[in-house]
Write an enzyme that holds these catalytic residues in place. Structure first.
Site, PDB file in Angstrom:
ATOM      1  N   ASN A   7    -126.960  95.854  68.916  1.00  0.00           N
ATOM      2  CA  ASN A   7    -128.384  95.765  68.641  1.00  0.00           C
ATOM      3  C   ASN A   7    -129.183  96.057  69.905  1.00  0.00           C
ATOM      4  O   ASN A   7    -128.826  95.569  70.997  1.00  0.00           O
ATOM      5  CB  ASN A   7    -128.749  94.358  68.139  1.00  0.00           C
ATOM      6  CG  ASN A   7    -130.151  94.351  67.559  1.00  0.00           C
ATOM      7  OD1 ASN A   7    -130.428  95.016  66.566  1.00  0.00           O
ATOM      8  ND2 ASN A   7    -131.057  93.626  68.213  1.00  0.00           N
ATOM      9  N   ALA A  23    -127.168 102.088  67.715  1.00  0.00           N
ATOM     10  CA  ALA A  23    -126.092 101.932  66.718  1.00  0.00           C
ATOM     11  C   ALA A  23    -125.340 103.250  66.517  1.00  0.00           C
ATOM     12  O   ALA A  23    -124.098 103.254  66.456  1.00  0.00           O
ATOM     13  CB  ALA A  23    -126.703 101.466  65.404  1.00  0.00           C
ATOM     14  N   SER A  28    -132.266  91.865  63.996  1.00  0.00           N
ATOM     15  CA  SER A  28    -132.764  90.839  64.942  1.00  0.00           C
ATOM     16  C   SER A  28    -132.159  89.482  64.583  1.00  0.00           C
ATOM     17  O   SER A  28    -132.306  88.515  65.314  1.00  0.00           O
ATOM     18  CB  SER A  28    -134.297  90.780  64.876  1.00  0.00           C
ATOM     19  OG  SER A  28    -134.707  90.515  63.533  1.00  0.00           O
ATOM     20  N   ASP A  69    -133.152 100.869  51.921  1.00  0.00           N
ATOM     21  CA  ASP A  69    -133.353 102.324  51.953  1.00  0.00           C
ATOM     22  C   ASP A  69    -132.244 103.127  51.273  1.00  0.00           C
ATOM     23  O   ASP A  69    -132.361 104.345  51.130  1.00  0.00           O
ATOM     24  CB  ASP A  69    -133.536 102.796  53.416  1.00  0.00           C
ATOM     25  CG  ASP A  69    -132.366 102.374  54.329  1.00  0.00           C
ATOM     26  OD1 ASP A  69    -132.621 102.055  55.500  1.00  0.00           O
ATOM     27  OD2 ASP A  69    -131.211 102.350  53.861  1.00  0.00           O
ATOM     28  N   HIS A 125    -131.432  92.467  49.960  1.00  0.00           N
ATOM     29  CA  HIS A 125    -132.882  92.493  49.719  1.00  0.00           C
ATOM     30  C   HIS A 125    -133.272  93.581  48.721  1.00  0.00           C
ATOM     31  O   HIS A 125    -134.438  93.961  48.640  1.00  0.00           O
ATOM     32  CB  HIS A 125    -133.637  92.691  51.048  1.00  0.00           C
ATOM     33  CG  HIS A 125    -133.427  91.552  52.002  1.00  0.00           C
ATOM     34  ND1 HIS A 125    -133.616  91.653  53.350  1.00  0.00           N
ATOM     35  CD2 HIS A 125    -133.014  90.274  51.783  1.00  0.00           C
ATOM     36  CE1 HIS A 125    -133.338  90.482  53.933  1.00  0.00           C
ATOM     37  NE2 HIS A 125    -132.971  89.633  53.002  1.00  0.00           N
ATOM     38  N   GLN A 128    -129.341  94.276  54.817  1.00  0.00           N
ATOM     39  CA  GLN A 128    -130.674  93.726  54.541  1.00  0.00           C
ATOM     40  C   GLN A 128    -131.625  94.876  54.207  1.00  0.00           C
ATOM     41  O   GLN A 128    -132.756  94.664  53.809  1.00  0.00           O
ATOM     42  CB  GLN A 128    -131.205  92.970  55.766  1.00  0.00           C
ATOM     43  CG  GLN A 128    -130.333  91.819  56.205  1.00  0.00           C
ATOM     44  CD  GLN A 128    -130.788  91.283  57.548  1.00  0.00           C
ATOM     45  OE1 GLN A 128    -131.542  90.308  57.621  1.00  0.00           O
ATOM     46  NE2 GLN A 128    -130.356  91.918  58.612  1.00  0.00           N
ATOM     47  N   ASN A 129    -131.142  96.104  54.436  1.00  0.00           N
ATOM     48  CA  ASN A 129    -131.992  97.282  54.265  1.00  0.00           C
ATOM     49  C   ASN A 129    -132.162  97.629  52.788  1.00  0.00           C
ATOM     50  O   ASN A 129    -131.304  97.320  51.965  1.00  0.00           O
ATOM     51  CB  ASN A 129    -131.403  98.478  55.021  1.00  0.00           C
ATOM     52  CG  ASN A 129    -131.340  98.212  56.522  1.00  0.00           C
ATOM     53  OD1 ASN A 129    -132.030  97.316  57.016  1.00  0.00           O
ATOM     54  ND2 ASN A 129    -130.496  98.943  57.224  1.00  0.00           N
TER      55      ASN A 129
HETATM   56  N1  APR Z   1    -129.776 100.830  67.324  1.00  0.00           N
HETATM   57  C1  APR Z   1    -129.550  99.490  67.325  1.00  0.00           C
HETATM   58  N2  APR Z   1    -130.530  98.564  67.167  1.00  0.00           N
HETATM   59  C2  APR Z   1    -131.799  99.017  67.018  1.00  0.00           C
HETATM   60  C3  APR Z   1    -132.118 100.398  67.012  1.00  0.00           C
HETATM   61  C4  APR Z   1    -131.047 101.312  67.173  1.00  0.00           C
HETATM   62  N3  APR Z   1    -131.251 102.649  67.193  1.00  0.00           N
HETATM   63  N4  APR Z   1    -133.468 100.514  66.861  1.00  0.00           N
HETATM   64  C5  APR Z   1    -133.963  99.264  66.749  1.00  0.00           C
HETATM   65  N5  APR Z   1    -132.975  98.361  66.846  1.00  0.00           N
HETATM   66  C6  APR Z   1    -133.065  96.896  66.760  1.00  0.00           C
HETATM   67  C7  APR Z   1    -134.408  96.303  67.111  1.00  0.00           C
HETATM   68  O1  APR Z   1    -134.518  96.102  68.506  1.00  0.00           O
HETATM   69  C8  APR Z   1    -134.375  94.986  66.335  1.00  0.00           C
HETATM   70  O2  APR Z   1    -133.814  93.949  67.125  1.00  0.00           O
HETATM   71  O3  APR Z   1    -132.888  96.577  65.384  1.00  0.00           O
HETATM   72  C9  APR Z   1    -133.457  95.273  65.149  1.00  0.00           C
HETATM   73  C10 APR Z   1    -134.207  95.333  63.826  1.00  0.00           C
HETATM   74  O4  APR Z   1    -134.726  94.043  63.594  1.00  0.00           O
HETATM   75  P1  APR Z   1    -135.838  93.831  62.440  1.00  0.00           P
HETATM   76  O5  APR Z   1    -136.885  94.870  62.574  1.00  0.00           O
HETATM   77  O6  APR Z   1    -136.234  92.377  62.487  1.00  0.00           O
HETATM   78  O7  APR Z   1    -135.061  94.143  61.090  1.00  0.00           O
HETATM   79  P2  APR Z   1    -134.045  93.218  60.288  1.00  0.00           P
HETATM   80  O8  APR Z   1    -133.245  92.368  61.200  1.00  0.00           O
HETATM   81  O9  APR Z   1    -133.330  94.102  59.360  1.00  0.00           O
HETATM   82  O10 APR Z   1    -135.059  92.287  59.436  1.00  0.00           O
HETATM   83  C11 APR Z   1    -134.494  91.474  58.449  1.00  0.00           C
HETATM   84  O11 APR Z   1    -136.696  90.940  57.619  1.00  0.00           O
HETATM   85  O12 APR Z   1    -138.817  91.591  57.044  1.00  0.00           O
HETATM   86  C12 APR Z   1    -137.584  91.297  56.554  1.00  0.00           C
HETATM   87  O13 APR Z   1    -136.767  92.117  54.542  1.00  0.00           O
HETATM   88  C13 APR Z   1    -137.004  92.486  55.856  1.00  0.00           C
HETATM   89  O14 APR Z   1    -134.674  93.071  55.673  1.00  0.00           O
HETATM   90  C14 APR Z   1    -135.698  92.737  56.594  1.00  0.00           C
HETATM   91  C15 APR Z   1    -135.412  91.403  57.260  1.00  0.00           C
END
Ligand code: APR
Ligand code: ZN
Length: 250
Positions: free
Chosen positions: A218, A236, A194, A105, A120, A102-103
């Site tokens: 996670n 991770a 998440s 980067d 995305h 979903q990243n």
């Molecule tokens: N190791 C593992 N998990 C981690 C770490 C880490 N070092 N740091 C943070 N996290 C967890 C957080 O606790 C969170 O539950 O990673 C999760 C990231 O969740 P989000 O910020 O919601 O990101 P993501 O799931 O990728 O969001 C999906 O939402 O806004 C849109 O387009 C955007 O691609 C994104 C999509």
């Protein structure tokens, strides 16, 4: 935690068609902020303004100021971390068939992963809506020193990042390939997400329903924890570098 990491290591050793499904958490250790939870991007920048297609088409200057002030520097400095490297290593060993991310980067590719399905898009690619000319983040950062929004140097058209904004649909072909990979894998590693944004978050469910094992790595709970075979609430980078036997070749 060690016991769980050892179990994950066994699941990885016993699998031959692994698919990774990654979210912002896998890049957190590379200095890229996540979106939700404490200190998340969306707690500071309202996504309905900064990441919504209607708002962008109406007034792109908000997005470009966010790009200039926040995104650019973070992207420029970010390097793959041990979690990205471990997934690239699994692909190199022929055990992982795809990274579905979903990243936006581009760190999986920088780590050496080849089959990366970017649901995305990729914010490193910027293109002109007028003439389709393509620009890098460095090009646009230079342009922004002169004007915001940055006009296309070739045709003065409107530039946009090659990402999926809220309000846009996912690239069909990429989603179709990601669905097929999810339905044919024997182990899905859901890492750093998440798992609340659809349709992406359907994919780990599809993998599980198609008979694959599901491992969630996670920090913090996710809505799919109850259907997972293993849930490891930890970093991770730490978990994957410990669970991939032998780690990345030097
Ligand atoms: N190791 C593992 N998990 C981690 C770490 C880490 N070092 N740091 C943070 N996290 C967890 C957080 O606790 C969170 O539950 O990673 C999760 C990231 O969740 P989000 O910020 O919601 O990101 P993501 O799931 O990728 O969001 C999906 O939402 O806004 C849109 O387009 C955007 O691609 C994104 C999509
Ligand atoms: Zn142009």
């Amino acid at each position: 935690m060690d016991e769980k990491v050892a179990k994950l290591g066994d699941m990885i050793a016993g699998a031959s068609r692994i698919v990774a499904f990654t979210g912002a958490g896998i890049s957190a250790e590379s200095g890229i902020p996540t979106y939700r939870g404490e200190g998340g991007m969306w707690t500071k920048y309202d996504p309905s303004i900064y990441a919504n297609i209607d708002y962008f088409m109406q007034d792109p200057s908000y997005y470009w100021s966010f790009f200039h002030d926040v995104r650019y520097d973070v992207l420029r400095k970010a390097r793959p971390n041990p979690a990205h490297m471990a997934l690239a290593e699994l692909e190199k060993r022929g055990k992982l068939t795809a990274v579905i991310t979903q990243n936006i980067d581009g760190l999986h590719q920088l780590a050496g992963s080849c089959n990366v399905l970017e649901l995305h898009g990729n914010t490193r690619n910027i293109y002109c809506l007028g003439c389709s000319a393509r620009y890098t983040i460095d090009d646009v950062h230079e342009m922004l020193k002169k004007s915001n929004p940055p006009p296309c140097p070739r045709c003065s058209g409107m530039l946009r990042p090659d990402v999926v904004f809220f309000g846009e649909s996912l690239p069909e072909d990429t989603l179709a390939r990601a669905t097929e990979e999810s339905e044919n894998c024997d182990l899905m590693l859901a890492v750093g997400s998440s798992l609340v944004v659809y349709p992406a978050a359907w994919l780990p469910e599809r993998a599980k329903k198609s008979g694959a094992g599901l491992a969630i790595i996670n920090r913090g709970p996710t809505p799919l924890d109850s259907i997972a075979d293993i849930v490891i609430d930890a970093s991770a980078g730490e978990v994957l570098s410990a669970a991939v036997p032998g780690g990345p070749d030097p």
